[in-house]
Design an enzyme around this catalytic site. Structure first.
Site, PDB file in Angstrom:
ATOM      1  N   GLU A  99       0.848  -1.188   0.000  1.00  0.00           N
ATOM      2  CA  GLU A  99       0.000   0.000   0.000  1.00  0.00           C
ATOM      3  C   GLU A  99       0.884   1.239   0.000  1.00  0.00           C
ATOM      4  O   GLU A  99       1.987   1.244   0.537  1.00  0.00           O
ATOM      5  CB  GLU A  99      -0.935   0.012   1.204  1.00  0.00           C
ATOM      6  N   LEU A 101       1.684   5.005   1.190  1.00  0.00           N
ATOM      7  CA  LEU A 101       1.389   5.841   2.349  1.00  0.00           C
ATOM      8  C   LEU A 101       1.407   7.313   1.947  1.00  0.00           C
ATOM      9  O   LEU A 101       2.473   7.889   1.731  1.00  0.00           O
ATOM     10  CB  LEU A 101       2.413   5.596   3.458  1.00  0.00           C
ATOM     11  N   ASP A 210      15.992  -2.226  12.358  1.00  0.00           N
ATOM     12  CA  ASP A 210      16.809  -1.277  11.582  1.00  0.00           C
ATOM     13  C   ASP A 210      16.153   0.098  11.640  1.00  0.00           C
ATOM     14  O   ASP A 210      15.985   0.768  10.627  1.00  0.00           O
ATOM     15  CB  ASP A 210      16.943  -1.759  10.136  1.00  0.00           C
TER      16      ASP A 210
END
Length: 302
Positions: A99, A101, A210
């Site tokens: 998706e 953003l 990370d």
């Protein structure tokens, strides 16, 4: 989530949205140093996020998808939904489809909310996430990557053993040609006495793995979302340390975090040791510019 795997990008879009929707446009966006990234515009007006790499790098995307899904299912902080992965022979690339953003303006208390949501992630249940059939708490269901480097996630009973065997040791081995005899001895002493510096956590935590500033950003709800993970079950302190390595979140973030998941002053003594893993990784990926930072931490702890 069952990841849709297809043999072309068009096939993936058709399987997800139906034959009446097709790709109407593709625009390059910034997405890091390893892959190409694009915003796909669909014929129904919606957008998707596409990452592409060489066909042989499909395993990178499959590992990323597993990490994103684990983080998303924790339901604590915003995480983009993965839609499909595969290879496209016509385009000669592997791809990951997610998706898109669209960032909204940051809501009031953005950093405080992010701190509390990250703490909630670290307190979420980790049952079944370590990849162990014997209940070993630390690890992940499969190995993955930290940047472009392989990251071992072999399940372990002890966090200290996990950090030694699956984090520091592989990076030190890869960095051998950068290390003189003195630094090699320091590395050996450090690995042999790691328990003198690190502590076992109160409970295992699912972490992004990370979480530097480039792997978090404002999402469609105005709150922080996280992406590009190197996820595993470990110690939340390793996550906090990473947020302080390349820039630092505002004090309000850490104060809000501590309201939900407290950490003691000893974290400051352990922070740089956790970040030694990432600095070794940068040394191995990007070269000797990071050797001084590695040497400084070795001098402190070994």
């Amino acid at each position: 989530m069952k990841l849709i795997r297809t043999h072309s990008l068009d096939e993936a879009v058709t399987e997800i949205f139906g034959s009446h929707v097709h790709i109407a446009g593709r625009h390059s966006v910034y997405g890091g140093d390893i892959n190409q990234s694009f915003r796909l515009q669909l014929s129904d007006g919606s957008s998707l996020f596409l990452k592409c790499s060489r066909p042989e790098n499909l395993s990178f995307f499959e590992a990323e998808a597993k990490g994103l899904e684990a983080l998303r299912l924790a339901d604590a902080v915003g995480v983009p939904k993965v839609l499909a992965a595969g290879t496209d022979p016509a385009q000669n690339h592997a791809f990951l489809l997610m998706e898109f953003l669209d960032a909204a303006p940051r809501i009031r208390g953005y950093w405080e909310i992010f701190g509390k949501e990250l703490a909630a992630l670290h307190l979420a249940g980790t049952k079944g996430l370590s990849g162990s059939h014997d209940g070993l708490p630390f690890g992940f269901e499969s190995d993955n990557y930290i940047g472009a480097s392989p990251q071992k996630n072999t399940p372990k009973e002890s966090w200290i053993s996990f950090f030694r065997d699956c984090r520091l040791s592989p990076q030190i081995h890869m960095a051998g040609h950068y290390l003189d005899s003195r630094k090699r001895r320091q590395c050996t002493r450090l690995l042999d006495h790691l328990e003198s510096w690190l502590e076992e956590p109160r409970r295992p935590s699912l972490i992004h793995g990370d979480l530097w500033s480039g792997n978090a950003g404002c999402g469609p709800d105005g709150k922080a979302w996280i992406f590009d993970p190197a996820a595993y079950v470990g110690h939340f302190e390793a996550e906090l340390a990473m947020t302080e390595l390349f820039g630092c979140n505002p004090p309000a973030f850490y104060e809000a975090y501590k309201e939900v998941n407290s950490f003691d002053s000893g974290y400051r003594d352990r922070r740089d040791l956790y970040n030694l893993y990432h600095l070794f990784n940068h040394l191995n990926l990007f070269g000797s510019a990071y050797l001084g930072a590695v040497a400084g931490i070795l001098d402190r702890y070994a």
